[in-house]
Design an enzyme around this catalytic site. Sequence first.
Site, mmCIF file in Angstrom:
data_model
loop_
_atom_site.group_PDB
_atom_site.id
_atom_site.type_symbol
_atom_site.label_atom_id
_atom_site.label_comp_id
_atom_site.label_asym_id
_atom_site.label_seq_id
_atom_site.Cartn_x
_atom_site.Cartn_y
_atom_site.Cartn_z
ATOM 1 N N CYS A 113 -9.468 1.030 -8.887
ATOM 2 C CA CYS A 113 -10.872 0.671 -8.137
ATOM 3 C C CYS A 113 -11.695 1.700 -8.140
ATOM 4 O O CYS A 113 -12.396 1.790 -9.501
ATOM 5 C CB CYS A 113 -10.468 0.600 -6.461
ATOM 6 S SG CYS A 113 -11.765 -0.380 -5.691
ATOM 7 N N HIS A 221 -5.771 -2.980 -6.527
ATOM 8 C CA HIS A 221 -5.036 -1.712 -5.774
ATOM 9 C C HIS A 221 -3.621 -2.261 -5.798
ATOM 10 O O HIS A 221 -2.778 -2.635 -4.973
ATOM 11 C CB HIS A 221 -5.387 -1.908 -4.241
ATOM 12 C CG HIS A 221 -6.480 -1.205 -4.012
ATOM 13 N ND1 HIS A 221 -6.630 0.204 -3.789
ATOM 14 C CD2 HIS A 221 -7.826 -1.674 -3.904
ATOM 15 C CE1 HIS A 221 -8.267 0.350 -3.425
ATOM 16 N NE2 HIS A 221 -8.815 -0.667 -3.602
ATOM 17 N N GLU A 223 -1.394 -0.002 -5.839
ATOM 18 C CA GLU A 223 -0.275 0.642 -4.839
ATOM 19 C C GLU A 223 0.125 0.135 -3.707
ATOM 20 O O GLU A 223 1.192 0.269 -3.031
ATOM 21 C CB GLU A 223 -1.136 2.232 -4.506
ATOM 22 C CG GLU A 223 -2.175 1.835 -3.462
ATOM 23 C CD GLU A 223 -3.524 1.426 -4.025
ATOM 24 O OE1 GLU A 223 -4.629 1.650 -3.424
ATOM 25 O OE2 GLU A 223 -3.646 0.752 -5.310
#
Length: 258
Positions: A113, A221, A223
């Site tokens: 990001c 994202h 993660e």
Amino acid sequence: MTRPVIGIIGNSYELEDRYPVHAGGTMNSEAVAAVAGCIPFIVPSDPRFVSVKELLDTCDGFLLTGGRPNVHPEEYGETPTEAHGAFDRARDAITLPLVRACVERGQPFFGICRGFQEVNVALGGTLHPEIRDLPGRDNHRMPPDGTLEECFALRHHVTFTEGGVFHRLIGAQEVLTNTLHGQGVVRPGRDIVIDGHAPDGTPEAIYVRGAPGFTLSVQWHPEWNATRDPVSRPLFEAFGDAARAWATGEAPPVLRSA
């Protein structure tokens, strides 16, 4: 073998609106530890506390995290406006030279990001202040309300270059991702290869052409749900492999376009 150390770029916050902190999302640490197989180490991203050289000497790789503040437009030759949002000049002062040093040394980093945007700016690229205001573009921002699950829900497809780095690594040319960003790449930086796009043409996946190390970065994202998501997991696994190669002095895994 000792696990490699991954410097997770921290963000500046005020706890309870009064106590300054540097912090990183738990999901970043989990992805680094559980999927990449490395030690998560949160970096206080401010040149008053750490230098780029110290970070390069201490860590085996870097996770360039997302964050609310944007890269300051003066870093890519533009005047700040209200549309550019909030900034974190201290983080800029750490991450931009860190990216350039890693590219030169072959030290691995993984941009997410804001981190994706930092990589582009560090190498001379530019950014849109607000892509949802552009004709034909979608709103890529986080939903204003809702649970974490709703905010990080899979919302659009990303199509990779056929036979490119991301296609070969993930094993699919089209994937479904979340989206939580307002800015986007206008002009790619030096040797930046755009290897994936959203349906509206927004760049979503990049790497640095000819760099000797791991330089993959994504606009979404990964993660979130990294231990189970079939798109996120191979990205963090490959990042961990690159960090292990760096830590042991081995040749890094080849992640270049065919």
